[in-house]
Scaffold this motif. Structure first.
Motif, PDB file in Angstrom:
ATOM      1  N   LEU A 194       7.979 -32.743  11.179  1.00  0.00           N
ATOM      2  CA  LEU A 194       6.820 -33.547  11.552  1.00  0.00           C
ATOM      3  C   LEU A 194       5.779 -33.571  10.445  1.00  0.00           C
ATOM      4  O   LEU A 194       5.288 -34.634  10.050  1.00  0.00           O
ATOM      5  CB  LEU A 194       6.179 -33.001  12.832  1.00  0.00           C
ATOM      6  N   LYS A 195       5.416 -32.379   9.981  1.00  0.00           N
ATOM      7  CA  LYS A 195       4.386 -32.267   8.949  1.00  0.00           C
ATOM      8  C   LYS A 195       4.826 -31.225   7.922  1.00  0.00           C
ATOM      9  O   LYS A 195       4.471 -30.041   8.048  1.00  0.00           O
ATOM     10  CB  LYS A 195       3.042 -31.895   9.563  1.00  0.00           C
ATOM     11  N   PRO A 196       5.612 -31.654   6.938  1.00  0.00           N
ATOM     12  CA  PRO A 196       6.065 -30.701   5.915  1.00  0.00           C
ATOM     13  C   PRO A 196       4.871 -29.987   5.279  1.00  0.00           C
ATOM     14  O   PRO A 196       3.869 -30.607   4.925  1.00  0.00           O
ATOM     15  CB  PRO A 196       6.772 -31.602   4.898  1.00  0.00           C
ATOM     16  N   GLY A 197       4.971 -28.667   5.190  1.00  0.00           N
ATOM     17  CA  GLY A 197       3.904 -27.892   4.574  1.00  0.00           C
ATOM     18  C   GLY A 197       2.889 -27.349   5.540  1.00  0.00           C
ATOM     19  O   GLY A 197       2.086 -26.482   5.172  1.00  0.00           O
ATOM     20  N   LEU A 198       2.874 -27.834   6.771  1.00  0.00           N
ATOM     21  CA  LEU A 198       1.904 -27.353   7.757  1.00  0.00           C
ATOM     22  C   LEU A 198       2.008 -25.844   7.928  1.00  0.00           C
ATOM     23  O   LEU A 198       1.003 -25.136   8.013  1.00  0.00           O
ATOM     24  CB  LEU A 198       2.126 -28.052   9.108  1.00  0.00           C
ATOM     25  N   LEU A 199       3.252 -25.346   7.990  1.00  0.00           N
ATOM     26  CA  LEU A 199       3.481 -23.906   8.166  1.00  0.00           C
ATOM     27  C   LEU A 199       3.972 -23.248   6.872  1.00  0.00           C
ATOM     28  O   LEU A 199       4.560 -22.181   6.904  1.00  0.00           O
ATOM     29  CB  LEU A 199       4.499 -23.684   9.290  1.00  0.00           C
ATOM     30  N   LYS A 200       3.751 -23.939   5.743  1.00  0.00           N
ATOM     31  CA  LYS A 200       4.143 -23.451   4.412  1.00  0.00           C
ATOM     32  C   LYS A 200       5.662 -23.209   4.372  1.00  0.00           C
ATOM     33  O   LYS A 200       6.433 -23.999   4.892  1.00  0.00           O
ATOM     34  CB  LYS A 200       3.335 -22.204   4.049  1.00  0.00           C
ATOM     35  N   THR A 201       6.090 -22.104   3.802  1.00  0.00           N
ATOM     36  CA  THR A 201       7.524 -21.827   3.716  1.00  0.00           C
ATOM     37  C   THR A 201       7.969 -20.958   4.881  1.00  0.00           C
ATOM     38  O   THR A 201       7.140 -20.364   5.589  1.00  0.00           O
ATOM     39  CB  THR A 201       7.860 -21.088   2.406  1.00  0.00           C
ATOM     40  N   GLU A 202       9.285 -20.845   5.046  1.00  0.00           N
ATOM     41  CA  GLU A 202       9.808 -20.002   6.133  1.00  0.00           C
ATOM     42  C   GLU A 202       9.399 -18.546   5.934  1.00  0.00           C
ATOM     43  O   GLU A 202       9.054 -17.849   6.900  1.00  0.00           O
ATOM     44  CB  GLU A 202      11.336 -20.115   6.209  1.00  0.00           C
ATOM     45  N   VAL A 203       9.418 -18.097   4.692  1.00  0.00           N
ATOM     46  CA  VAL A 203       9.017 -16.711   4.407  1.00  0.00           C
ATOM     47  C   VAL A 203       7.557 -16.494   4.793  1.00  0.00           C
ATOM     48  O   VAL A 203       7.206 -15.497   5.436  1.00  0.00           O
ATOM     49  CB  VAL A 203       9.232 -16.390   2.906  1.00  0.00           C
ATOM     50  N   ASP A 204       6.686 -17.448   4.407  1.00  0.00           N
ATOM     51  CA  ASP A 204       5.269 -17.357   4.771  1.00  0.00           C
ATOM     52  C   ASP A 204       5.087 -17.371   6.283  1.00  0.00           C
ATOM     53  O   ASP A 204       4.270 -16.617   6.837  1.00  0.00           O
ATOM     54  CB  ASP A 204       4.492 -18.536   4.159  1.00  0.00           C
ATOM     55  N   PHE A 205       5.851 -18.244   6.949  1.00  0.00           N
ATOM     56  CA  PHE A 205       5.749 -18.377   8.406  1.00  0.00           C
ATOM     57  C   PHE A 205       6.125 -17.062   9.090  1.00  0.00           C
ATOM     58  O   PHE A 205       5.413 -16.586   9.980  1.00  0.00           O
ATOM     59  CB  PHE A 205       6.658 -19.515   8.884  1.00  0.00           C
ATOM     60  N   LYS A 206       7.231 -16.473   8.675  1.00  0.00           N
ATOM     61  CA  LYS A 206       7.675 -15.214   9.285  1.00  0.00           C
ATOM     62  C   LYS A 206       6.639 -14.108   9.052  1.00  0.00           C
ATOM     63  O   LYS A 206       6.328 -13.323   9.959  1.00  0.00           O
ATOM     64  CB  LYS A 206       9.028 -14.799   8.715  1.00  0.00           C
ATOM     65  N   ARG A 207       6.125 -14.032   7.825  1.00  0.00           N
ATOM     66  CA  ARG A 207       5.157 -12.985   7.485  1.00  0.00           C
ATOM     67  C   ARG A 207       3.889 -13.127   8.335  1.00  0.00           C
ATOM     68  O   ARG A 207       3.309 -12.138   8.787  1.00  0.00           O
ATOM     69  CB  ARG A 207       4.813 -13.066   6.009  1.00  0.00           C
ATOM     70  N   GLU A 208       3.480 -14.375   8.563  1.00  0.00           N
ATOM     71  CA  GLU A 208       2.208 -14.631   9.226  1.00  0.00           C
ATOM     72  C   GLU A 208       2.308 -14.618  10.746  1.00  0.00           C
ATOM     73  O   GLU A 208       1.395 -14.171  11.439  1.00  0.00           O
ATOM     74  CB  GLU A 208       1.663 -15.990   8.772  1.00  0.00           C
ATOM     75  N   TYR A 209       3.464 -15.101  11.280  1.00  0.00           N
ATOM     76  CA  TYR A 209       3.482 -15.404  12.720  1.00  0.00           C
ATOM     77  C   TYR A 209       4.592 -14.726  13.526  1.00  0.00           C
ATOM     78  O   TYR A 209       4.588 -14.822  14.743  1.00  0.00           O
ATOM     79  CB  TYR A 209       3.613 -16.918  12.925  1.00  0.00           C
ATOM     80  N   VAL A 210       5.557 -14.076  12.889  1.00  0.00           N
ATOM     81  CA  VAL A 210       6.683 -13.497  13.642  1.00  0.00           C
ATOM     82  C   VAL A 210       6.638 -11.984  13.519  1.00  0.00           C
ATOM     83  O   VAL A 210       6.691 -11.435  12.421  1.00  0.00           O
ATOM     84  CB  VAL A 210       8.037 -14.036  13.123  1.00  0.00           C
ATOM     85  N   SER A 211       6.579 -11.301  14.665  1.00  0.00           N
ATOM     86  CA  SER A 211       6.405  -9.848  14.620  1.00  0.00           C
ATOM     87  C   SER A 211       7.661  -9.071  14.965  1.00  0.00           C
ATOM     88  O   SER A 211       7.849  -7.960  14.500  1.00  0.00           O
ATOM     89  CB  SER A 211       5.276  -9.425  15.572  1.00  0.00           C
ATOM     90  N   SER A 212       8.519  -9.641  15.791  1.00  0.00           N
ATOM     91  CA  SER A 212       9.656  -8.850  16.272  1.00  0.00           C
ATOM     92  C   SER A 212      10.906  -9.084  15.428  1.00  0.00           C
ATOM     93  O   SER A 212      11.044 -10.107  14.769  1.00  0.00           O
ATOM     94  CB  SER A 212       9.956  -9.202  17.727  1.00  0.00           C
ATOM     95  N   LYS A 213      11.788  -8.128  15.486  1.00  0.00           N
ATOM     96  CA  LYS A 213      13.031  -8.245  14.721  1.00  0.00           C
ATOM     97  C   LYS A 213      13.900  -9.403  15.204  1.00  0.00           C
ATOM     98  O   LYS A 213      14.610 -10.022  14.427  1.00  0.00           O
ATOM     99  CB  LYS A 213      13.809  -6.923  14.797  1.00  0.00           C
ATOM    100  N   ASN A 214      13.848  -9.675  16.510  1.00  0.00           N
ATOM    101  CA  ASN A 214      14.681 -10.779  17.018  1.00  0.00           C
ATOM    102  C   ASN A 214      13.989 -12.140  16.875  1.00  0.00           C
ATOM    103  O   ASN A 214      14.548 -13.163  17.229  1.00  0.00           O
ATOM    104  CB  ASN A 214      15.092 -10.544  18.475  1.00  0.00           C
ATOM    105  N   GLY A 215      12.784 -12.131  16.356  1.00  0.00           N
ATOM    106  CA  GLY A 215      12.116 -13.389  16.039  1.00  0.00           C
ATOM    107  C   GLY A 215      11.557 -14.145  17.220  1.00  0.00           C
ATOM    108  O   GLY A 215      11.182 -15.319  17.087  1.00  0.00           O
TER     109      GLY A 215
END
Length: 555
Positions: A212-233
């Protein structure tokens, strides 16, 4: 230019100038949907209108529509599409959907929004592939077809003003052709529809929103670092910050917000014992179709079996037509036997039901020959009725519905009967001819079990004993309790079996490949087990999405 008369402004020109100025202001800010007065075949619920306005005003026509099942994401997408069209902001439209929903999308856009389309089911696609993709401005395509090697280059080389992707959770994985196709499309606006945006991991949400909006959540690595806390995602970190970002691209209306309360519905299967002639004819026709030497395509086999379960008159008509292009002594014999059956046990059972009922009842048939036979049967039985068929004129249809509302208790309707009409004064449906596509069954139910219905709804499903329809109802009614589901849930459940799962294709394959009753029971039980697993998976996914999104994304 406003004309002057004796030094004064001409009042008509002044009015027109003010009107033009008003229209320009409306065009500019989307405060009002200018398409609404032209749309007479939809109910126009407030939250759907607000969703359309929000997507147009705040999201720039690029949005994830993630309403809970049954709230009308298709209507919201249609409203946005119609608004862009009436404002002259789009010309070309591409709808991508599972194969089983292609015809449904075409019907919905045509009947409810006056938007004509061509589909990948059209013969033109086979005749001239390049011309199909190049010259048609509004196309509804099976996602499977569009991503295939021979179609992909044609779909992606042209510009699309608006792309709509239904069941968008099929794009959850960036390594799949589904995702890569939509990513490669040259698109100005894009709407993605799914009731279950996250099925396994929050990374799926990243993949959808990146389209929808490329770049809104930056890269997948950035997204995981910023918003995903659990091992199962599955558990978000910084949930409020993530939700704030998602509000830029996502609308999710819930049933609790819109306060949708529908009356109860009750379904009953009426299994009719055929008379000996009917039973033997059905068995012999099935054996004929199972014969590997018979040179018949799947459509013809399906059509014959559906007509055999409908009426001898419908079957006779089809067998006669088939005999003309496929001379066969066995076909000739089946045709003669079908034509000699004058009384159909299903029709007698229908008469018994209608004589006992005092409800306003819609009797759905699929075949014209069966409709004509039932009309004669009801006349002979002294049961007053009105007829509503797809090929009738608008005036005739209006008269039929007026009679049904005011003076008769039975409406004999074809597949298109009552489409887009307000018929909530009826509260009983008879599926005399049972569609093999569960979504079509649901569409019929949705004609009366919808907002505005005040009475409990009763559904009677007819089938012949030991017919394919009996097996279908054992799965849909007895095993997965389809008639207790919210409208729209069966579609999602079937989609959880497989991306391109087609229920009607599977049941005809089972019927033709298995000879004995024991084999049929085993095969249909296996299908039922797969559907139950898909239902359980759907429930788990729904709970996950509720935990992640809650009520924070409503219009």
């Amino acid at each position: 230019m406003i004309a002057l008369k004796e030094g004064r402004i001409d009042s008509i020109d002044y009015y027109q100038a003010r009107l033009d100025l008003f229209n320009l202001s409306v065009m500019a800010d989307y405060d009002q949907l200018v398409c609404l007065p032209t749309l007479t075949q939809i109910d126009k619920h407030w939250y759907q209108i607000e969703t359309a306005r929000k997507v147009l005003r705040q999201m720039g026509g690029r949005a994830l529509l993630a309403d809970e099942v049954g709230l009308g994401k298709t209507i919201e997408a249609g409203l946005i599409c119609a608004e862009y069209l009436v404002r002259g902001q789009i010309q070309s439209i591409l709808v991508l959907t599972p194969a089983s929903l292609v015809s449904q999308w075409q019907q919905e856009l045509s009947s409810k929004f006056n938007i004509d389309t061509i589909t990948t089911d059209d013969k033109l696609l086979q005749q001239n592939l390049e011309e199909f993709w190049t010259n048609n401005p509004r196309i509804i395509a099976s996602l499977n077809t569009a991503k295939s090697a021979k179609h992909y280059p044609h779909v992606t080389q042209r510009n699309w003003d608006l792309v709509i992707v239904d069941e968008a959770h099929h794009l959850k994985n960036r390594s799949t052709l589904n995702w890569k196709l939509v990513n490669a499309l040259n698109k100005r606006f894009i709407l993605m529809l799914t009731a279950t945006p996250v099925q396994n991991s929050l990374v799926e949400l990243f993949n959808l929103l990146t389209l929808l909006k490329p770049g809104l959540l930056k890269t997948e690595v950035d997204f995981k670092r910023e918003y995903v806390s659990s091992k199962n995602g599955r558990v978000p970190k910084n949930p409020e910050k993530l939700r704030q970002l998602m509000r830029e691209v996502m609308v999710r209306n819930t049933r609790s917000l819109v306060d949708v309360k529908l009356p109860k519905r009750f379904a009953t299967t009426i299994t009719v014992n055929p008379n000996p002639s009917e039973e033997k004819l059905y068995q012999d026709l099935t054996n004929f179709l199972r014969d590997s030497c018979v040179d018949l395509d799947k459509f013809s086999r399906t059509n014959l079996l559906m007509r055999a379960g409908s009426s001898s008159r419908a079957l006779t008509e089809s067998l006669k037509n088939l005999s003309k292009r496929l001379p066969s002594d066995e076909l000739k014999n089946l045709t003669q036997r079908a034509s000699k059956i004058k009384q159909v046990e299903k029709a007698k059972a229908l008469v018994d039901l209608l004589k006992q009922s005092k409800q306003k009842t819609i009797v759905f048939t699929t075949h014209k020959a069966t409709s004509a036979y039932l009309a004669e049967t009801l006349l002979d039985a002294g049961i007053p009725f009105a007829t509503f068929l797809g090929d009738m004129s608008l005036k005739e249809k209006d008269a039929a519905l007026d009679a049904f509302r005011d003076s008769v208790s039975v409406l004999l309707a074809s597949e298109t009967g009552g489409e887009g009409r307000n018929i909530q004064f009826a509260n009983c449906i008879v599926n005399y001819d049972l569609p093999w596509n569960p979504m079509k069954i649901e569409q019929r139910i949705g004609r009366i079990h919808r907002i505005g219905q005040t009475q409990d709804v009763f559904i009677f499903n007819f089938c012949l004993k030991d017919s394919i329809e009996e097996y279908i109802l054992k799965i849909l009614h007895d095993k997965i309790n389809m008639f207790e589901l919210v409208v729209g849930e069966i579609e999602t459940i079937l989609g959880n079996v497989d991306d391109e799962f087609d229920f009607s294709e599977v049941v005809i394959d089972i019927w033709l490949k298995n000879q004995s009753q024991a084999e049929l029971n085993t095969a249909f039980d296996s299908l039922a087990d797969n559907l139950l697993k898909a239902k359980d998976k759907y429930r788990d996914i729904s709970q996950l999405d509720e935990q992640i999104f809650g009520d924070d994304f409503e219009a």
